[in-house]
Scaffold this motif. Structure first.
Motif, mmCIF file in Angstrom:
data_model
loop_
_atom_site.group_PDB
_atom_site.id
_atom_site.type_symbol
_atom_site.label_atom_id
_atom_site.label_comp_id
_atom_site.label_asym_id
_atom_site.label_seq_id
_atom_site.Cartn_x
_atom_site.Cartn_y
_atom_site.Cartn_z
ATOM 1 N N HIS A 135 -51.139 -75.948 -43.891
ATOM 2 C CA HIS A 135 -51.348 -76.857 -44.842
ATOM 3 C C HIS A 135 -50.050 -76.066 -45.736
ATOM 4 C CE1 HIS A 135 -52.697 -78.759 -48.513
ATOM 5 N NE2 HIS A 135 -52.247 -77.716 -49.348
ATOM 6 N N GLN A 136 -49.389 -77.143 -46.436
ATOM 7 C CA GLN A 136 -48.286 -76.993 -47.304
ATOM 8 C C GLN A 136 -48.483 -78.065 -48.635
ATOM 9 O OE1 GLN A 136 -44.587 -77.387 -45.265
ATOM 10 N NE2 GLN A 136 -43.442 -77.231 -47.014
ATOM 11 N N GLU A 184 -43.551 -73.977 -54.070
ATOM 12 C CA GLU A 184 -44.145 -74.108 -53.070
ATOM 13 C C GLU A 184 -45.232 -73.226 -52.311
ATOM 14 O OE1 GLU A 184 -42.427 -76.149 -48.724
ATOM 15 O OE2 GLU A 184 -41.088 -74.480 -49.695
ATOM 16 N N ARG A 185 -46.235 -73.741 -51.338
ATOM 17 C CA ARG A 185 -47.232 -72.641 -50.996
ATOM 18 C C ARG A 185 -47.593 -73.346 -49.562
ATOM 19 N NH1 ARG A 185 -52.860 -72.673 -53.933
ATOM 20 N NH2 ARG A 185 -52.755 -74.713 -53.178
ATOM 21 N N LYS A 186 -47.610 -72.250 -48.586
ATOM 22 C CA LYS A 186 -47.771 -72.550 -47.317
ATOM 23 C C LYS A 186 -48.706 -71.638 -46.804
ATOM 24 C CE LYS A 186 -42.604 -73.574 -46.331
ATOM 25 N NZ LYS A 186 -41.583 -73.552 -45.355
ATOM 26 N N ILE A 187 -49.675 -71.951 -45.869
ATOM 27 C CA ILE A 187 -50.577 -71.162 -45.150
ATOM 28 C C ILE A 187 -50.991 -71.706 -43.726
ATOM 29 C CG2 ILE A 187 -52.559 -72.618 -45.817
ATOM 30 C CD1 ILE A 187 -53.955 -70.016 -46.579
ATOM 31 N N ILE A 239 -54.361 -64.609 -41.191
ATOM 32 C CA ILE A 239 -53.824 -65.843 -42.033
ATOM 33 C C ILE A 239 -52.395 -65.382 -42.499
ATOM 34 C CG2 ILE A 239 -54.082 -66.684 -44.078
ATOM 35 C CD1 ILE A 239 -57.094 -66.541 -43.956
ATOM 36 N N LYS A 240 -51.571 -66.416 -42.337
ATOM 37 C CA LYS A 240 -50.183 -66.142 -42.766
ATOM 38 C C LYS A 240 -50.088 -67.152 -43.874
ATOM 39 C CE LYS A 240 -49.377 -63.503 -39.222
ATOM 40 N NZ LYS A 240 -49.234 -62.048 -39.439
ATOM 41 N N LYS A 241 -49.358 -66.480 -45.063
ATOM 42 C CA LYS A 241 -49.381 -67.574 -46.210
ATOM 43 C C LYS A 241 -48.042 -67.126 -46.912
ATOM 44 C CE LYS A 241 -52.805 -65.142 -48.912
ATOM 45 N NZ LYS A 241 -54.191 -65.172 -49.525
ATOM 46 N N ASP A 242 -47.464 -68.026 -47.666
ATOM 47 C CA ASP A 242 -46.198 -68.002 -48.420
ATOM 48 C C ASP A 242 -46.383 -68.534 -49.800
ATOM 49 O OD1 ASP A 242 -43.961 -67.325 -49.407
ATOM 50 O OD2 ASP A 242 -42.624 -68.817 -47.996
ATOM 51 N N VAL A 243 -46.725 -67.824 -50.859
ATOM 52 C CA VAL A 243 -46.864 -68.399 -52.229
ATOM 53 C C VAL A 243 -45.817 -67.851 -53.217
ATOM 54 C CG1 VAL A 243 -48.558 -68.565 -54.038
ATOM 55 C CG2 VAL A 243 -49.523 -68.181 -51.723
ATOM 56 N N SER A 244 -45.229 -69.084 -53.660
ATOM 57 C CA SER A 244 -44.146 -69.128 -54.517
ATOM 58 C C SER A 244 -44.573 -68.243 -55.794
ATOM 59 C CB SER A 244 -43.473 -70.050 -55.052
ATOM 60 O OG SER A 244 -42.816 -70.800 -53.787
ATOM 61 N N LEU A 245 -43.629 -67.517 -56.426
ATOM 62 C CA LEU A 245 -44.147 -66.934 -57.710
ATOM 63 C C LEU A 245 -44.838 -67.576 -58.922
ATOM 64 C CD1 LEU A 245 -41.170 -64.233 -58.070
ATOM 65 C CD2 LEU A 245 -43.278 -63.895 -57.306
#
Length: 223
Positions: free
Chosen positions: A60-61, A83-86, A136-142
């Motif tokens: 999901h993005q 932006e958020r990615k998971i 789980i891999k995720k990238d969440v902006s500040l």
């Protein structure tokens, strides 16, 4: 000689009577095995005959946007650093089963020493699904909040739906039918039937449209 001939005739009559009695007893036994057969097959209740394990990565993005209107024209702008990615790994187990709860003598047809059994339609159900939270891999902006538990549950449901849609691409239905026959035939053989005289099939108007056989709502955890 006369006594000897009379004895032979009496022995022949006795033997004939014995054969007829044995034949009658055998016929009665075959008739009586049908209710017993139904009882034993009903005890199978829900017979699971095939199983598939699916591994899927749900992704999901999203990003924050600003919507505006200028000169009656709608516009939207992405907010920088929003932006958020998971990526969520999920495992699910799908099983095919046959429900024998309504199995009856109507499902059995005898032709002399031959027997034909028509089995209920196979059903397919997802029995379990699990997210591997450690991977789980995720990238969440500040500027964004982390993914909530409700969002993760929503993504898991999406993953289950996608797996269910992929079921028709497998051979689970054919495996279920074949394994069902392989489970029932030994039971019938124990009742005195020769395997070559046993026929296991499904109803004549049985549809191979697998989508009609999938339970899309229930998950039986722990099966």
């Amino acid at each position: 000689m006369k006594h000897k001939a009379t004895l032979i005739v009496m022995m022949a009559i006795t033997l004939l009577a014995s054969c007829n009695r044995n034949k009658t007893d055998e016929t009665a036994k075959q008739v009586d095995t049908i209710p017993e057969m139904v009882m034993h097959i009903q005890k199978c209740s829900r017979l699971y005959t095939a199983e598939y394990t699916f591994h899927k990565i749900i992704t999901h993005q999203d990003k924050k946007t600003i919507k505006a209107s200028l000169f009656k024209t709608d516009m939207s702008f992405d907010i920088p650093m929003s932006e958020r990615k998971i990526a969520i790994p999920m495992d699910a187990t799908v099983k095919a089963y046959i429900d024998f709860s309504n199995f009856s003598e109507k499902n059995i047809t005898k032709y002399g020493n031959k027997i034909e059994i028509t089995l209920p339609d196979p059903r397919i159900i997802m029995t379990s699904s699990k997210i591997n939270h450690e991977d789980i891999k995720k990238d969440v902006s500040l500027m964004r909040s982390n993914f909530s538990d409700d969002e993760l549950l929503s993504y898991e449901k999406q993953g289950r739906d996608q797996i269910i849609k992929a079921i028709p691409q497998t051979d689970i239905l054919e495996r279920a039918k074949m394994n069902a026959a392989n489970n029932i035939i030994p039971m019938i053989k124990l009742m005195g039937y020769d395997e070559k005289n046993i026929t296991i099939n499904f109803r004549k108007d049985f549809s191979n449209n697998i989508n009609n056989l999938i339970d899309k709502t229930t998950i039986e955890h722990g099966k």
